[in-house]
Design a protein around this motif. Structure first.
Motif, PDB file in Angstrom:
ATOM      1  N   GLN A   1       0.826  -1.208   0.000  1.00 25.08           N
ATOM      2  CA  GLN A   1       0.000   0.000   0.000  1.00 25.08           C
ATOM      3  C   GLN A   1       0.860   1.257   0.000  1.00 25.08           C
ATOM      4  O   GLN A   1       0.592   2.210  -0.745  1.00 25.08           O
ATOM      5  CB  GLN A   1      -0.920  -0.010   1.214  1.00 25.08           C
ATOM      6  CG  GLN A   1      -1.913   1.138   1.259  1.00 25.08           C
ATOM      7  CD  GLN A   1      -2.892   1.014   2.427  1.00 25.08           C
ATOM      8  OE1 GLN A   1      -2.930  -0.011   3.098  1.00 25.08           O
ATOM      9  NE2 GLN A   1      -3.665   2.059   2.651  1.00 25.08           N
ATOM     10  N   VAL A   2       1.899   1.272   0.819  1.00 23.21           N
ATOM     11  CA  VAL A   2       2.791   2.432   0.876  1.00 23.21           C
ATOM     12  C   VAL A   2       3.504   2.628  -0.453  1.00 23.21           C
ATOM     13  O   VAL A   2       3.569   3.750  -0.987  1.00 23.21           O
ATOM     14  CB  VAL A   2       3.805   2.265   2.023  1.00 23.21           C
ATOM     15  CG1 VAL A   2       4.905   3.327   1.930  1.00 23.21           C
ATOM     16  CG2 VAL A   2       3.104   2.359   3.372  1.00 23.21           C
ATOM     17  N   ALA A   3       4.045   1.545  -1.016  1.00 25.75           N
ATOM     18  CA  ALA A   3       4.800   1.655  -2.267  1.00 25.75           C
ATOM     19  C   ALA A   3       3.903   2.136  -3.409  1.00 25.75           C
ATOM     20  O   ALA A   3       4.299   3.017  -4.196  1.00 25.75           O
ATOM     21  CB  ALA A   3       5.434   0.314  -2.616  1.00 25.75           C
ATOM     22  N   ARG A   4       2.713   1.593  -3.523  1.00 27.33           N
ATOM     23  CA  ARG A   4       1.814   1.996  -4.604  1.00 27.33           C
ATOM     24  C   ARG A   4       1.348   3.431  -4.436  1.00 27.33           C
ATOM     25  O   ARG A   4       1.158   4.159  -5.421  1.00 27.33           O
ATOM     26  CB  ARG A   4       0.637   1.026  -4.676  1.00 27.33           C
ATOM     27  CG  ARG A   4       1.043  -0.335  -5.221  1.00 27.33           C
ATOM     28  CD  ARG A   4       0.026  -1.418  -4.971  1.00 27.33           C
ATOM     29  NE  ARG A   4       0.510  -2.701  -5.505  1.00 27.33           N
ATOM     30  CZ  ARG A   4       0.109  -3.892  -5.107  1.00 27.33           C
ATOM     31  NH1 ARG A   4      -0.815  -3.985  -4.150  1.00 27.33           N
ATOM     32  NH2 ARG A   4       0.602  -4.985  -5.654  1.00 27.33           N
ATOM     33  N   THR A   5       1.173   3.858  -3.198  1.00 29.94           N
ATOM     34  CA  THR A   5       0.792   5.247  -2.943  1.00 29.94           C
ATOM     35  C   THR A   5       1.920   6.198  -3.305  1.00 29.94           C
ATOM     36  O   THR A   5       1.710   7.208  -3.998  1.00 29.94           O
ATOM     37  CB  THR A   5       0.403   5.430  -1.464  1.00 29.94           C
ATOM     38  OG1 THR A   5      -0.708   4.592  -1.160  1.00 29.94           O
ATOM     39  CG2 THR A   5       0.048   6.880  -1.167  1.00 29.94           C
ATOM     40  N   GLU A   6       3.130   5.914  -2.860  1.00 31.55           N
ATOM     41  CA  GLU A   6       4.264   6.809  -3.087  1.00 31.55           C
ATOM     42  C   GLU A   6       4.698   6.832  -4.547  1.00 31.55           C
ATOM     43  O   GLU A   6       5.070   7.885  -5.077  1.00 31.55           O
ATOM     44  CB  GLU A   6       5.441   6.402  -2.197  1.00 31.55           C
ATOM     45  CG  GLU A   6       5.216   6.616  -0.713  1.00 31.55           C
ATOM     46  CD  GLU A   6       5.171   8.085  -0.329  1.00 31.55           C
ATOM     47  OE1 GLU A   6       5.665   8.933  -1.119  1.00 31.55           O
ATOM     48  OE2 GLU A   6       4.642   8.401   0.755  1.00 31.55           O
TER      49      GLU A   6
END
Length: 280
Positions: free
Chosen positions: A52-57
């Motif tokens: 989730q963090v990687a796809r958001t950033e």
């Protein structure tokens, strides 16, 4: 019987420990990305947090998580101390942002970046007084409150937890469904400690050598759990999110035993509470 309990749990390693987490992000020429993290997935959902963090950033869904191994990336530390969401999110966030900056600097192509995240510094306690020696001994605290309703058969020594209601300080719930799952799981562990889980030894020998004798709570033992998430973003945490798995474990045992005391009128000073502890 009805019982209440309130408790708190420190988040991440404390008292001056050099706590860190590493993440590596590879941006490929086709726009996809591979994220390397050695964070151990033990059912707490850190794989989902990392994705989730990687796809958001990175602004793309084309993100693959590499196998979790320190052969390809530095240590992420242990899956303990309710630290993994905080630490892994911080490391992946920083690595993603650094990778995007590096790709912009070099004008495209493949980029491979590794970053180490550290939470705010803590200080040890004074060994003589037990008092804080610096600004703070803990990174943050998570607070949980519970109300529990139990039914107790004092003739047979049987207890059934009927209902649990809880409010918990979670910082920011970046994945509310996963947060509620962690709270339910922590409550189940606390129920096990309150009513059934006990490692019995005699002369150094474990007498409960299998799960036939060492009882664990199942879905049939779990009551409805009504959860209220108290979202106040933690200022020093990545995305304001705290770990959530351990506070309900700390509080639920106390709340269940409190309800059993109300029902039986007995002090019940040990856990797990055995049938002969409540038989009148």
């Amino acid at each position: 019987g009805v019982g209440f309990a309130l408790g708190f749990k420190n988040i991440c390693y404390s008292e001056g420990f050099d706590d860190y987490c590493t993440a590596r992000v590879v941006l490929h020429a086709d726009g996809s990305a591979t994220v390397h993290s050695a964070a151990a997935e033990v059912g707490q959902g850190v794989v989902g947090v990392i994705a989730q963090v990687a796809r958001t950033e990175l602004g793309t869904d084309a993100v693959t998580l590499a196998p979790h191994t320190t052969a390809s990336v530095g240590s992420a530390g242990s899956a303990s101390a309710s630290r993994m969401t905080w630490m892994a999110a911080g490391a992946v966030r920083d690595a993603c942002r650094a990778a995007l900056e590096e790709r912009d600097r070099q004008g495209g192509g493949e980029v491979d970046v590794e970053r180490v995240y550290r939470h705010p510094r803590t200080t040890p306690l004074d060994p003589e007084t037990g008092q804080v020696t610096g600004e703070r001994a803990h990174v943050a605290l998570a607070v949980a409150a519970m109300k529990v309703v139990v039914e107790v058969d004092v003739d047979l020594g049987l207890t059934r937890v009927v209902w649990v209601g809880t409010a918990q300080d979670v910082g920011r719930a970046i994945n509310p469904l996963a947060v509620e799952g962690q709270i339910e799981g922590g409550t189940a562990q606390g129920l096990g400690l309150a009513l059934m889980e006990e490692l019995v030894t005699r002369d150094g020998e474990i007498l409960k050598a299998s799960f036939t004798d060492y009882l664990l709570p199942t879905t049939l033992d779990m009551p409805p759990v009504e959860i209220e998430l108290v979202e106040v973003e933690e200022p020093d945490a990545p995305y304001g999110a705290k770990g959530v798995g351990e506070p309900p474990t700390v509080v639920s045992t106390a709340a269940i035993v409190s309800a059993m005391r109300t029902a039986t009128g007995r002090p019940l000073t040990r856990v797990p509470v055995r049938p002969d502890d409540i038989c009148l």
